[in-house]
Design an enzyme around this catalytic site. Sequence first.
Site, PDB file in Angstrom:
ATOM      1  N   ARG A   1       7.188 -39.630  33.945  1.00  0.00           N
ATOM      2  CA  ARG A   1       8.579 -40.398  33.252  1.00  0.00           C
ATOM      3  C   ARG A   1       9.851 -39.693  34.438  1.00  0.00           C
ATOM      4  NH1 ARG A   1       8.829 -38.781  26.884  1.00  0.00           N
ATOM      5  NH2 ARG A   1       7.660 -40.763  26.888  1.00  0.00           N
TER       6      ARG A   1
ATOM      7  N   HIS B   1       9.409 -48.873  28.773  1.00  0.00           N
ATOM      8  CA  HIS B   1       8.858 -47.723  27.817  1.00  0.00           C
ATOM      9  C   HIS B   1       7.709 -48.979  28.312  1.00  0.00           C
ATOM     10  CE1 HIS B   1       7.064 -44.838  26.928  1.00  0.00           C
ATOM     11  NE2 HIS B   1       7.245 -44.028  25.745  1.00  0.00           N
TER      12      HIS B   1
ATOM     13  N   GLN C   1       4.347 -48.185  25.724  1.00  0.00           N
ATOM     14  CA  GLN C   1       5.222 -47.543  24.674  1.00  0.00           C
ATOM     15  C   GLN C   1       4.369 -48.726  23.807  1.00  0.00           C
ATOM     16  OE1 GLN C   1       5.621 -44.979  22.041  1.00  0.00           O
ATOM     17  NE2 GLN C   1       4.695 -46.461  20.940  1.00  0.00           N
TER      18      GLN C   1
ATOM     19  N   ASP D   1      14.536 -47.521  17.535  1.00  0.00           N
ATOM     20  CA  ASP D   1      14.291 -46.940  18.044  1.00  0.00           C
ATOM     21  C   ASP D   1      15.471 -45.513  18.535  1.00  0.00           C
ATOM     22  OD1 ASP D   1      13.705 -44.765  20.300  1.00  0.00           O
ATOM     23  OD2 ASP D   1      14.193 -46.084  22.023  1.00  0.00           O
TER      24      ASP D   1
ATOM     25  N   CYS E   1       8.817 -46.315  18.091  1.00  0.00           N
ATOM     26  CA  CYS E   1       8.156 -44.871  19.323  1.00  0.00           C
ATOM     27  C   CYS E   1       8.104 -44.097  19.143  1.00  0.00           C
ATOM     28  CB  CYS E   1       8.643 -45.084  20.399  1.00  0.00           C
ATOM     29  SG  CYS E   1      10.177 -44.794  20.808  1.00  0.00           S
TER      30      CYS E   1
ATOM     31  N   ARG F   1      -1.498 -44.972  21.916  1.00  0.00           N
ATOM     32  CA  ARG F   1      -1.188 -45.165  22.858  1.00  0.00           C
ATOM     33  C   ARG F   1      -2.548 -43.714  24.060  1.00  0.00           C
ATOM     34  NH1 ARG F   1       3.813 -43.553  24.259  1.00  0.00           N
ATOM     35  NH2 ARG F   1       3.149 -43.051  26.526  1.00  0.00           N
TER      36      ARG F   1
HETATM   37  N1  NVA Z   1      14.515 -44.423  24.443  1.00  0.00           N
HETATM   38  C1  NVA Z   1      14.061 -43.576  23.802  1.00  0.00           C
HETATM   39  C2  NVA Z   1      12.693 -43.583  24.171  1.00  0.00           C
HETATM   40  C3  NVA Z   1      11.884 -41.991  23.626  1.00  0.00           C
HETATM   41  C4  NVA Z   1       9.903 -42.541  23.436  1.00  0.00           C
HETATM   42  C5  NVA Z   1      14.249 -42.143  25.039  1.00  0.00           C
HETATM   43  O1  NVA Z   1      13.913 -43.178  26.525  1.00  0.00           O
HETATM   44  O2  NVA Z   1      15.088 -41.442  25.089  1.00  0.00           O
HETATM   45  N1   CP Z   2       7.107 -42.435  22.484  1.00  0.00           N
HETATM   46  C1   CP Z   2       6.667 -41.428  23.562  1.00  0.00           C
HETATM   47  O1   CP Z   2       6.982 -41.648  24.694  1.00  0.00           O
HETATM   48  O2   CP Z   2       7.062 -40.419  22.942  1.00  0.00           O
HETATM   49  P1   CP Z   2       6.570 -38.728  23.530  1.00  0.00           P
HETATM   50  O3   CP Z   2       8.730 -39.330  24.126  1.00  0.00           O
HETATM   51  O4   CP Z   2       6.994 -37.718  22.438  1.00  0.00           O
HETATM   52  O5   CP Z   2       6.145 -38.808  24.946  1.00  0.00           O
END
Ligand code: NVA
Ligand code: CP
Length: 302
Positions: free
Chosen positions: A104, A131, A134, A219, A259, A287
């Site tokens: 990540r 992502h 997800q 989101d 998500c 997930r």
């Molecule tokens: N768009 C959000 C998704 C989190 C799972 C982010 O990148 O923070």
């Molecule tokens: N939706 C998602 O990826 O959640 P986290 O940021 O908690 O991993």
Amino acid sequence: MNMNPRHFTSLIDLSSEEFRHIIHRAIELKNNRDPNYQPLKGRVLAMIFEKSSTRTRISFEAGMAHFGGSALFLSPRDTQLGRGESMHDSAKVISSMVDCIMLRTDKHETVTTFAQYSRVPVINGLTDKQHPCQLLADMQTYFEFRGDIQGKTVAWIGDGNNMCHSYMQAAKMLDFRLQIASPAQYQPLPEFVGAAGKHVRFFDSALEAAKNADLCVTDVWASMGQEQEQKQRELAFKDYQINAEIMNAANHDALFMHCLPAHRGEEVTSEVIDGSQSVIYAEAENRLHVQKALLEFLLTSV
Ligand code: NVA
Ligand code: CP
């Protein structure tokens, strides 16, 4: 060791058939949990997190444990990556010791660079641009509640962000229509718009985008790393909230997904996210199941 590992840096690393296969396999794994089925016994997943996570970390870690393997949680504070060791060297070294790497990262290019130098499969656990894990879970959830999404209509209301880009890729791969409403300065990147072609249409208002939708998705307005823009984004996105009026404009049996983590009262009202059309908890749980199907696919079948 497979010298040409399959990676999952993006949904489009899969074919449409493989995408559907993983969804169906996830549903099967969820409904028939067999503790004796341990296809990844003794295998190790390294998980590199440059950003926070609840769902991604826990689902991958639990999934590896269910399958008889184990997972390592690595933050930049604890590894030499955080002190500037090159991605090239890190990918070569880490992939010589583990069976799979999940990352990540802030920059999407970090994941693709790792994939370039890794001897084992690399999985995108979220980047600034995509992502894909997800989307696997969201699509599994839609299939479970409503059947195949082919020919259906999905409304994306809010930021043209990493989740939106992955929805655009999924629309083309699974052949659904994506109706997007985002403020002018927060539109998705042109490279994703061009690639999605006729599967994506843009609307000026959230209400227009929601019409005929079978699924409404949103989101957060400020993603991880954009916290300092929160106030300015609250202003820009104030007309892009999913509320009862928006859900009423969609089809009567439309589902709502997010998500998570969510900001109730911003991108979605409590009434909608905690209401009868919301499937957020199944979506989060999936997930686990869909990533088990992904790990099985990447590590045992290709
Ligand atoms: N768009 C959000 C998704 C989190 C799972 C982010 O990148 O923070
Ligand atoms: N939706 C998602 O990826 O959640 P986290 O940021 O908690 O991993």
